[in-house]
Design an enzyme around this catalytic site. Structure first.
Site, PDB file in Angstrom:
ATOM      1  N   LYS A 128      10.932   2.479   6.857  1.00  0.00           N
ATOM      2  CA  LYS A 128      10.058   1.696   6.826  1.00  0.00           C
ATOM      3  C   LYS A 128       8.984   1.665   5.985  1.00  0.00           C
ATOM      4  O   LYS A 128       9.465   0.091   5.572  1.00  0.00           O
ATOM      5  CB  LYS A 128       9.456   2.298   8.277  1.00  0.00           C
ATOM      6  CG  LYS A 128       7.926   1.161   8.256  1.00  0.00           C
ATOM      7  CD  LYS A 128       7.137   1.511   9.450  1.00  0.00           C
ATOM      8  CE  LYS A 128       6.575   2.575   9.416  1.00  0.00           C
ATOM      9  NZ  LYS A 128       5.008   2.092   8.674  1.00  0.00           N
ATOM     10  N   ASN A 129       8.687   2.462   4.926  1.00  0.00           N
ATOM     11  CA  ASN A 129       7.633   1.974   3.811  1.00  0.00           C
ATOM     12  C   ASN A 129       8.099   1.324   2.950  1.00  0.00           C
ATOM     13  O   ASN A 129       7.235   0.924   2.156  1.00  0.00           O
ATOM     14  CB  ASN A 129       6.804   3.442   4.184  1.00  0.00           C
ATOM     15  CG  ASN A 129       5.576   4.059   4.809  1.00  0.00           C
ATOM     16  OD1 ASN A 129       5.830   2.784   5.843  1.00  0.00           O
ATOM     17  ND2 ASN A 129       4.796   4.235   4.894  1.00  0.00           N
ATOM     18  N   ARG A 131      -1.081  -3.648   9.158  1.00  0.00           N
ATOM     19  CA  ARG A 131      -1.442  -3.081   7.575  1.00  0.00           C
ATOM     20  C   ARG A 131      -0.786  -3.786   6.857  1.00  0.00           C
ATOM     21  O   ARG A 131      -0.954  -5.397   6.026  1.00  0.00           O
ATOM     22  CB  ARG A 131      -2.238  -1.959   7.589  1.00  0.00           C
ATOM     23  CG  ARG A 131      -3.405  -1.981   6.232  1.00  0.00           C
ATOM     24  CD  ARG A 131      -3.276  -0.712   6.374  1.00  0.00           C
ATOM     25  NE  ARG A 131      -3.953  -1.087   5.131  1.00  0.00           N
ATOM     26  CZ  ARG A 131      -5.517  -1.051   4.634  1.00  0.00           C
ATOM     27  NH1 ARG A 131      -6.003  -1.171   4.969  1.00  0.00           N
ATOM     28  NH2 ARG A 131      -5.671  -0.768   3.538  1.00  0.00           N
ATOM     29  N   CYS A 174      -2.573   1.271  12.376  1.00  0.00           N
ATOM     30  CA  CYS A 174      -2.826   2.007  12.286  1.00  0.00           C
ATOM     31  C   CYS A 174      -4.779   2.640  12.273  1.00  0.00           C
ATOM     32  O   CYS A 174      -4.918   2.690  11.198  1.00  0.00           O
ATOM     33  CB  CYS A 174      -2.020   3.399  12.112  1.00  0.00           C
ATOM     34  SG  CYS A 174      -0.461   3.630  12.827  1.00  0.00           S
ATOM     35  N   ARG A 229      -9.283   2.588   6.251  1.00  0.00           N
ATOM     36  CA  ARG A 229      -8.422   1.322   5.599  1.00  0.00           C
ATOM     37  C   ARG A 229      -9.261   0.194   4.241  1.00  0.00           C
ATOM     38  O   ARG A 229      -8.647  -1.129   4.611  1.00  0.00           O
ATOM     39  CB  ARG A 229      -7.427   1.107   6.210  1.00  0.00           C
ATOM     40  CG  ARG A 229      -7.236   3.077   6.773  1.00  0.00           C
ATOM     41  CD  ARG A 229      -5.252   3.052   7.318  1.00  0.00           C
ATOM     42  NE  ARG A 229      -4.065   2.647   6.111  1.00  0.00           N
ATOM     43  CZ  ARG A 229      -3.289   2.776   7.408  1.00  0.00           C
ATOM     44  NH1 ARG A 229      -2.968   2.718   8.548  1.00  0.00           N
ATOM     45  NH2 ARG A 229      -2.333   2.845   6.477  1.00  0.00           N
ATOM     46  N   ASP A 274       1.194  11.440   5.490  1.00  0.00           N
ATOM     47  CA  ASP A 274       1.734  10.522   7.099  1.00  0.00           C
ATOM     48  C   ASP A 274       3.598  12.053   7.462  1.00  0.00           C
ATOM     49  O   ASP A 274       3.343  11.894   8.467  1.00  0.00           O
ATOM     50  CB  ASP A 274       3.515   9.653   6.314  1.00  0.00           C
ATOM     51  CG  ASP A 274       2.831   8.257   6.236  1.00  0.00           C
ATOM     52  OD1 ASP A 274       1.122   8.220   6.243  1.00  0.00           O
ATOM     53  OD2 ASP A 274       3.504   7.554   6.044  1.00  0.00           O
ATOM     54  N   ARG A 324       7.058   1.995  16.889  1.00  0.00           N
ATOM     55  CA  ARG A 324       7.051   1.164  14.803  1.00  0.00           C
ATOM     56  C   ARG A 324       8.337   1.922  13.843  1.00  0.00           C
ATOM     57  O   ARG A 324       7.641   1.375  13.301  1.00  0.00           O
ATOM     58  CB  ARG A 324       5.672   1.105  14.803  1.00  0.00           C
ATOM     59  CG  ARG A 324       4.571   0.447  15.808  1.00  0.00           C
ATOM     60  CD  ARG A 324       3.375   0.026  15.287  1.00  0.00           C
ATOM     61  NE  ARG A 324       3.205   0.377  14.241  1.00  0.00           N
ATOM     62  CZ  ARG A 324       2.067   0.729  13.062  1.00  0.00           C
ATOM     63  NH1 ARG A 324       0.836   1.163  13.523  1.00  0.00           N
ATOM     64  NH2 ARG A 324       2.201   0.747  11.558  1.00  0.00           N
TER      65      ARG A 324
HETATM   66  C1  UD1 Z   1       0.958   3.578   3.031  1.00  0.00           C
HETATM   67  C2  UD1 Z   1       1.859   3.706   3.291  1.00  0.00           C
HETATM   68  C3  UD1 Z   1       0.948   4.848   4.745  1.00  0.00           C
HETATM   69  C4  UD1 Z   1       0.904   6.103   4.531  1.00  0.00           C
HETATM   70  C5  UD1 Z   1      -0.050   6.064   2.233  1.00  0.00           C
HETATM   71  C6  UD1 Z   1      -0.336   6.732   2.096  1.00  0.00           C
HETATM   72  C7  UD1 Z   1       3.496   1.672   4.133  1.00  0.00           C
HETATM   73  C8  UD1 Z   1       3.619   1.068   5.290  1.00  0.00           C
HETATM   74  N1  UD1 Z   1       2.043   3.096   4.134  1.00  0.00           N
HETATM   75  O1  UD1 Z   1      -0.672   2.544   3.229  1.00  0.00           O
HETATM   76  O2  UD1 Z   1       2.032   4.869   5.485  1.00  0.00           O
HETATM   77  O3  UD1 Z   1      -0.094   6.986   5.156  1.00  0.00           O
HETATM   78  O4  UD1 Z   1       0.512   4.710   2.145  1.00  0.00           O
HETATM   79  O5  UD1 Z   1       0.644   7.764   1.803  1.00  0.00           O
HETATM   80  O6  UD1 Z   1       3.914   1.895   2.904  1.00  0.00           O
HETATM   81  N2  UD1 Z   1      -8.089   2.347   0.110  1.00  0.00           N
HETATM   82  C9  UD1 Z   1      -9.277   1.771  -0.256  1.00  0.00           C
HETATM   83  N3  UD1 Z   1      -8.793   0.593  -0.899  1.00  0.00           N
HETATM   84  C10 UD1 Z   1      -8.051  -0.199  -0.793  1.00  0.00           C
HETATM   85  C11 UD1 Z   1      -6.548   0.274   0.313  1.00  0.00           C
HETATM   86  C12 UD1 Z   1      -6.402   2.007  -0.263  1.00  0.00           C
HETATM   87  O7  UD1 Z   1     -10.281   2.478  -0.451  1.00  0.00           O
HETATM   88  O8  UD1 Z   1      -7.657  -1.603  -0.738  1.00  0.00           O
HETATM   89  C13 UD1 Z   1      -7.768   4.177   0.124  1.00  0.00           C
HETATM   90  C14 UD1 Z   1      -7.498   4.047   1.600  1.00  0.00           C
HETATM   91  O9  UD1 Z   1      -8.503   3.802   2.114  1.00  0.00           O
HETATM   92  C15 UD1 Z   1      -7.217   5.487   1.845  1.00  0.00           C
HETATM   93  C16 UD1 Z   1      -6.273   5.448   0.491  1.00  0.00           C
HETATM   94  O10 UD1 Z   1      -6.540   4.505  -0.763  1.00  0.00           O
HETATM   95  O11 UD1 Z   1      -8.036   6.184   1.365  1.00  0.00           O
HETATM   96  C17 UD1 Z   1      -4.447   5.830  -0.198  1.00  0.00           C
HETATM   97  O12 UD1 Z   1      -4.552   4.375   1.451  1.00  0.00           O
HETATM   98  P1  UD1 Z   1      -3.488   3.486   0.205  1.00  0.00           P
HETATM   99  O13 UD1 Z   1      -2.210   4.056  -0.428  1.00  0.00           O
HETATM  100  O14 UD1 Z   1      -4.011   2.428  -0.267  1.00  0.00           O
HETATM  101  O15 UD1 Z   1      -2.223   3.857   1.996  1.00  0.00           O
HETATM  102  P2  UD1 Z   1      -1.562   1.724   2.376  1.00  0.00           P
HETATM  103  O16 UD1 Z   1      -0.741   1.574   1.227  1.00  0.00           O
HETATM  104  O17 UD1 Z   1      -2.377   1.393   3.563  1.00  0.00           O
END
Ligand code: UD1
Length: 429
Positions: free
Chosen positions: A22-23, A102, A126, A131, A316, A408
Site C-alpha cells: 500500500k505505502n 493523509r 489515521c 502529524r 507500523d 484501507r
Molecule cells: C508514512 C507511512 C506510515 C508510517 C510512517 C512512518 C505511508 C502512506 N504512510 O507516513 O504508514 O507509519 O511513514 O514510517 O507511507 N513529521 C513532521 N513534519 C512533517 C512530516 C512528518 O514533524 O512535515 C513527523 C511525524 O509527525 C512523525 C515523523 O515525522 O513523527 C515521521 O512521519 P512520516 O515519516 O512523515 O510519516 P508519513 O509519511 O505520514
C-alpha cells in the site's frame, strides 16, 4: 458497519500470498501526475485507499483504468493500473477527499512541479498523533515554491517552475521525502536531499522516476541526488511486496502457532522485525518462494523493541508486536518513537485480558497464559489488525468492530487467514 468475528485458538497452517505494498502504491500512483504520458503499475493491491486515491486523481482530470483478469491470474494476482494524467484540469485537492487519507496530500509536489500551482487541503488520515506537514512545505519552499495557507488549504505556487535545491530534513519523514523526490524530478537542475527516509517504498518511487526519465541516485540511503528533467514520460513498474503485511502475518503465526509460507515475501524488506521474531523463539526460514514462519507449542520469549525509521523496527508493526507479546513468557518493553499517540490498541488488547502498562512512550507488556475473546473496537489501520491477531490466539469469540480501517490496508484479510485454518468471518451491516 461491517464487523469481523473470530473464533480463536486454532493454529495457522498453509500459504498466504503477499500483496503489493500500500505505502508504495500510493506515491507511485501520485507520481503519474508528473507526466502527460501513461504510467502503468503492476501488482497493485485491491484496497480502499487505492480506490480513494483513484477518486482524488480523477478529480484532477486523471484517467485510471484497471485491467481485467488475464489467463493464469487468480484473485491473488495484483491488479494492473494504467494511469494517464494527459490533461490536468483541476489543481485543487478538496477537503472531503484529502481528509480521508493523509497520503493524498502528497499530490502537492507533482502538481506544483508540473502545473506551477496546487491547492491542497490539509490532510487527515489515521488518528495516531498530530502529524504535521512542515517538512513537506519547507522542501517545496526550498525548491522555489511560494506557500500560503488559506481556509484549511495549502496553496503552493511556482509559475516559472521549481529549481533544484539543497534540502536537509531535521528528522526522517517518509512522506516529506516522497514530496521532495517527486517535486525535484521536474525541477530545473540538481537537488540534494539529506537525512532522507531510507524506507524501501522510497526506493520504489525512485525506480519509477528513473524509468520516467529523471536521474535519481542514492535512494535507500540517507542522501539522495536528483537531476530534474524538463519533462517525464511513460513507464511501467511493478509495486514491491508489502513488508507490513508480511510482518503482520508473521506475527499472527507466531501468536496463534502453526506453520505458514508467506509467498512472495522478501526478507530484505524486514530484517529488523524478522530478527525480533527469531529472538522471541519463532522459526524464520527464507526460501526462494518466500518466508516460512513456524512456531510450536513452546510459546514466545519476551523482547525489548524500540521503533525507528528504516532499517529499524517499523512503527507500523508496533501494535502487532504488542499483541504477540501479550502472551510472551515474561515481560516485554515496546517503545514508540515515531508517533506520540500510537497506543490506542492498548485498552482494546486489555479487554482480551492483556496486561499492559503505559509510561510515556514505553509500554511494558506482562505476558499472560491466556487471552479470552471479547468485543473490541478498531481505532486505526495497524491497531485494528493487532486486534485480529490477538483474537486469533484468544479463547472463544472476538468481535472486531469498525473494520473499515482494515480494508484501507489489508487485502482480503479474512480469506487469506481462512485458507490457513482460521475461524474468521465478516458480518456485513
Ligand atoms: C508514512 C507511512 C506510515 C508510517 C510512517 C512512518 C505511508 C502512506 N504512510 O507516513 O504508514 O507509519 O511513514 O514510517 O507511507 N513529521 C513532521 N513534519 C512533517 C512530516 C512528518 O514533524 O512535515 C513527523 C511525524 O509527525 C512523525 C515523523 O515525522 O513523527 C515521521 O512521519 P512520516 O515519516 O512523515 O510519516 P508519513 O509519511 O505520514
Amino acid at each position: 458497519m461491517d464487523r469481523i468475528r473470530i473464533n480463536g485458538g486454532r493454529p495457522l497452517v498453509g500459504t498466504i500470498p503477499i500483496s503489493g505494498a500500500k505505502n508504495a502504491t500510493l506515491p507511485l500512483m501520485i507520481a503519474s501526475l508528473l507526466t502527460d504520458e501513461t504510467v502503468t503499475l503492476d501488482n497493485v493491491p485491491r484496497l480502499a485507499d487505492v480506490g480513494l486515491l483513484q477518486r482524488i486523481l480523477n478529480n484532477h482530470g486523471v484517467d485510471v483504468t484497471v485491467s481485467g483478469k488475464r489467463p493464469g491470474e487468480d484473485e491473488n494476482s495484483g491488479q494492473t493500473l494504467r494511469i494517464s494524467a494527459k490533461h490536468i484540469v483541476d489543481t485543487t485537492a478538496p477537503y472531503h477527499l484529502v481528509s480521508k487519507m493523509r497520503a493524498s496530500f502528497w499530490v502537492i509536489g507533482p502538481l506544483v512541479a508540473r502545473m506551477g500551482e496546487a491547492r491542497v487541503s490539509m490532510p487527515g488520515g489515521c488518528a495516531i498523533g498530530t502529524r504535521p506537514i512542515d517538512f513537506h512545505l519547507d522542501a517545496l519552499r526550498a525548491l522555489g515554491a511560494a506557500i500560503d495557507i488559506d481556509q484549511g488549504y495549502v496553496i503552493a505556487r511556482a509559475p516559472k517552475g521549481l529549481k533544484g535545491a539543497h534540502i536537509k530534513f531535521p528528522k526522517v519523514s517518509v512522506g516529506a521525502t516522497h514530496t521532495a523526490l517527486m517535486a525535484a524530478a521536474l525541477a530545473q537542475g540538481d537537488t540534494l536531499i539529506e537525512n532522507a527516509a531510507r524506507e524501501p517504498e522510497i526506493g520504489d518511487l525512485a525506480a519509477l522516476l528513473v524509468k520516467m526519465g529523471a536521474a535519481v541516485e542514492g535512494a535507500g540511503s540517507g542522501t539522495i541526488r536528483v537531476k530534474g528533467a524538463a519533462r517525464l514520460g511513460a513507464a511501467r513498474h511493478a509495486v514491491l511486496p508489502d513488508r507490513i503485511e508480511i510482518g503482520t502475518y508473521a506475527m499472527a503465526v507466531a501468536m496463534a502457532g502453526g506453520d505458514v509460507m508467506l509467498e512472495g515475501a522478501r526478507a530484505d524488506l524486514l530484517d529488523a522485525p524478522l530478527a525480533v521474531l527469531s529472538r522471541a523463539g519463532v522459526q524464520v526460514a527464507v526460501t526462494n518462494e518466500g518466508i516460512r514462519i513456524r512456531r510450536d507449542g513452546a510459546g514466545v520469549a519476551p523482547v525489548e523493541v524500540t521503533t525507528a525509521p528504516f532499517p529499524g523496527f517499523p512503527t507500523d508493526l508496533q501494535a502487532q508486536l504488542m499483541a504477540l507479546m501479550t502472551r510472551a513468557k515474561g515481560t516485554s518493553k515496546i517503545t514508540e518513537t515515531i508517533f506520540e499517540n500510537r497506543f490506542m490498541h492498548v485498552q482494546e488488547l486489555a479487554r482480551l485480558g492483556a496486561r499492559i502498562h503505559l509510561d510515556g512512550e514505553t509500554a511494558t507488556v506482562e505476558g499472560v497464559d491466556r487471552l479470552k475473546g471479547a468485543p473490541v473496537m478498531a481505532t486505526d489501520l495497524r491497531a485494528s489488525v493487532s486486534l485480529v491477531i490477538a483474537g486469533l490466539a484468544a479463547e472463544g469469540e472476538t468481535m472486531v468492530h469498525r473494520v473499515y480501517h482494515l480494508d484501507r490496508g489489508f487485502e482480503r484479510l479474512e480469506q487469506k487467514l481462512v485458507r490457513c485454518g482460521a475461524a474468521i468471518e465478516r458480518i456485513a451491516g
